[in-house]
Design a protein around this motif. Structure first.
Motif: not given
Length: 292
Positions: A27, A61, A166, A168, A171, A180, A232, A235
């Motif tokens: 990530d 992402n 995306n 997420d 972030v 996001c 995360g 994700t």
């Protein structure tokens, strides 16, 4: 050296698992940088891993194609030698857009328009669209998903599907959490809308990452030899577990407030947090580091 057997076993250094895994899919936001500054310790850990013969694909992402993310790395000061390749949600989403009937409405900031470069599609306003491509909030420094509720409800009522570039929800950007595209997709589903997602935790982006690793190695690679790294839960963690990858969980990421302080988490609280989220990482560490 072998991977610790405890499902939540703490390691001090990435070097402890180097011989157990020939590949990493790592990530970006929360592990390598926070959108403002690079985590030098993480960059150096990945450099050392590659120097020892490992292969690294960054998996993010970000709704931008890989070239845009690599450009951002340079702007942030990510040093040379951190990765072999980059795979983005934008890359996977482009495949999804190509299979979806338009015309399309782009919901998101103008900086994400390179997502559509070279695609043979038509972009229109929201009143004329047959599908939405959501790359984020238009003004993510000051907006939340709730600011879009009325607009999204109108699109839901028309039966317009949303492609989320995306997944997420939030972030880190410096010391703040920024909403996001995933937050808008989450609300869209709650309002009764249909969402289509290719990024983490979904299979398409992991398939692309494995294709990259195979190209780098010159031969197909195995998931059991590929360590996923992320911070995360919805994700990185879910994506690794759902798609069959061993996982290194970075605890000092977006969830650290649940069991902090970031660099010295309360391990009882951390284990309870992981249990509550049905998370079963192979190993974990507060931050990605390499210690000789």
């Amino acid at each position: 050296m072998t991977t610790p057997q405890s499902p939540t076993g703490r390691i001090r250094s990435l070097g402890e698992v180097r011989t157990a895994y020939g590949n990493i899919i790592c990530d970006v936001w929360g592990v390598l940088h926070n959108g403002v500054r690079v985590y030098d310790h993480a960059a150096q850990a990945l450099i050392r891993y590659r120097q020892q013969g490992g292969r690294v694909v960054m998996i993010t992402n970000s709704p931008r194609p890989a070239d845009g993310v690599i450009k951002q790395f340079a702007e942030l000061g990510v040093p040379e030698g951190v990765f072999d390749a980059v795979v983005t949600s934008g890359d996977a989403t482009r495949h999804l857009i190509a299979r979806t009937e338009g015309p399309f409405y782009h919901l998101g900031p103008q900086r994400d328009l390179p997502l559509f470069d070279t695609l043979d599609i038509k972009l229109v306003d929201e009143e004329a669209c047959a599908a939405i491509v959501c790359t984020g909030l238009e003004h993510d420094e000051k907006e939340t998903a709730e600011d879009y509720r009325a607009r999204l409800q109108g699109l839901v009522d028309r039966g317009v599907p949303m492609i989320c570039a995306n997944p997420d929800i939030v972030v880190e950007r410096g010391d703040r959490l920024i909403y996001c595209a995933g937050a808008l997709a989450q609300l869209y589903e709650k309002l009764g809308g249909t969402t289509l997602v290719a990024g983490k935790p979904n299979k398409p982006i992991y398939d692309l990452a494995m294709e990259q690793l195979a190209a780098i190695a010159g031969a197909p690679q195995q998931k059991a030899d590929t360590l996923a790294i992320g911070d995360g839960m919805p994700t990185d963690v879910k994506g690794a577990q759902d798609n069959g990858f061993p996982l290194l969980y970075i605890s000092a990421g977006i969830h650290s407030a649940d069991y902090g302080p970031a660099d010295a988490p309360d391990e009882d609280k951390l284990h309870a947090f992981l249990k509550d989220h049905r998370a079963d990482p192979t190993v974990w560490m507060p931050r990605l580091v390499w210690i000789d």
